[in-house]
Scaffold this active site. Structure first.
Site: not given
Lengths: 294, 82
Positions: A157, A175, A241
């Site tokens: 991240k 964080d 998709r």
């Protein structure tokens, strides 16, 4: 958690009486101008609200007979009232001072007008008493859209946040994000004070983003519009998709936010994927979803 | 498992001891959380730990869940009370 003492410090109120009650908690973010209650209509007293006495309230009190005055005020200034504020520096009747001391309700004064104080107090109280929580993740402003990046520890991240910063986007928090619901539609995030604008990248340590990239690489707070959840690519899992349907939503403090799940795998530049996800989400908002001619 | 510890170090849990704690927590397979007041954070993340801002004399609840939870609880507790 907000005490009357904090409010006094924030607004520089003068304390006239009832000092013993300064540790009282303010729980209700509405405010009461108790003129109807002062003349005996007590049905909607809502005693946990801060009471403001302006020209109307003090004028009313002055007109009352001395015998009824004390009774009327005593009905309104009940123990639960967190504090009472007299505006415009108006002279305060003795009965108010006596009762404030007796019932340990801080009696405060200010030079501000009632309307102005109302506006400032409501803004301050909604901000401080809004439901809040601490989330694990990063928050970056990408093209003006607040993107909360979530995912397990070690998924990358912070590295993604760093890459987004390099691309000119703004870091809000890494964080840990303090999130609060500012109104019925918005949750706003900011960094906890101690780690404001710091970013931890394994191998480099804790980076001070402001020093490294300058003031233009950070911002203090940002509404969250989109959640991007990073996860390890799972074989066999069906990922979106087509991108025709709007993404599923996840709730933060009672507000539903679109959540896009992005599988991480070598060769996928996550920062770029996030930038495009933001653009696509914006198109969706503007009802310009790309309808593919397939 | 969970247990409450009181921070003994007069300077609280600042950067270096926090880094030690993160390292220790990371050496266990189980989840390790620290709770201060209403805030609960992952003890394996240095930033979360620093965000919590643990000061001297504060009470911190340690929660461990999973494999080797008892050992983790003891090891983290020792660091907090050091």
């Amino acid at each position: 958690m907000l005490t009357v003492r904090e409010l006094v410090e924030e607004f520089n109120f003068e304390i006239l009486a009832g000092k013993e009650g300064l540790a009282k908690q303010i729980e209700d973010y509405s405010i009461k101008r108790p003129s109807a209650e002062l003349v005996g209509y007590l049905t909607y007293l809502t005693p946990k609200r801060i009471q403001i006495y302006g020209r109307t309230e003090l004028g009313l009190i002055q007109q009352m007979e001395e015998t009824t005055r004390r009774v009327n005020i005593a009905n309104v200034m009940v123990k639960e009232v967190p504090c009472i504020i007299v505006t415009r520096g108006l002279p305060v009747p003795e009965e108010l001072i006596d009762l404030a001391n007796e019932r340990q309700i801080p009696l405060l004064t200010t030079e501000r007008s009632t309307t102005r104080l109302f506006y400032l107090l409501i803004r301050y109280l909604t901000n401080h008493l809004a439901p809040s929580t601490l989330l694990h993740g990063g928050l970056v402003d990408v093209y003006g859209v607040g993107v909360l990046i979530t995912g397990e520890s070690g998924i990358g991240k912070s590295e993604v946040a760093l890459e987004l910063i390099k691309n000119g986007h703004l870091l809000v928090a890494d964080d840990a994000v303090e999130v609060r619901r500012v109104d019925e539609e918005h949750v706003r995030g900011r960094a906890p004070k101690r780690i404001k604008h710091l970013l931890e990248v394994r191998g480099l340590g804790i980076l001070d983003v402001t020093t490294l990239f300058g003031e233009s690489a950070v911002r203090d707070e940002k509404d969250i519009h989109l959640i991007v959840h990073l996860e390890e690519w799972q074989e066999g899992k069906e990922y979106d998709r087509l991108g025709i349907d709007p993404p599923p939503t996840t709730e933060i403090l009672g507000i539903d936010l679109p959540k896009i799940i992005v599988p991480v795998r070598p060769g996928r530049t996550i920062a770029t994927i996030i930038e495009v996800a933001v653009m696509q989400n914006r198109l969706r908002h503007e009802k310009k979803v790309p309808i593919l001619n397939l | 498992m969970e247990k409450t510890f009181t921070i003994k170090s007069p300077s609280g849990l600042h950067a270096r001891p926090a880094a030690l704690l993160v390292q220790k927590a990371g050496s266990f397979p189980c989840d390790v959380f620290l709770v201060k007041g209403e805030k609960k954070v992952n003890a394996k993340s240095i930033m979360s730990l620093l965000a919590l801002g643990i000061e001297a004399n504060e009470e911190i609840v340690v929660i461990t869940e999973g494999e080797k939870e008892a050992e983790a609880l003891q090891a983290i507790g020792e660091l907090l009370e050091a």
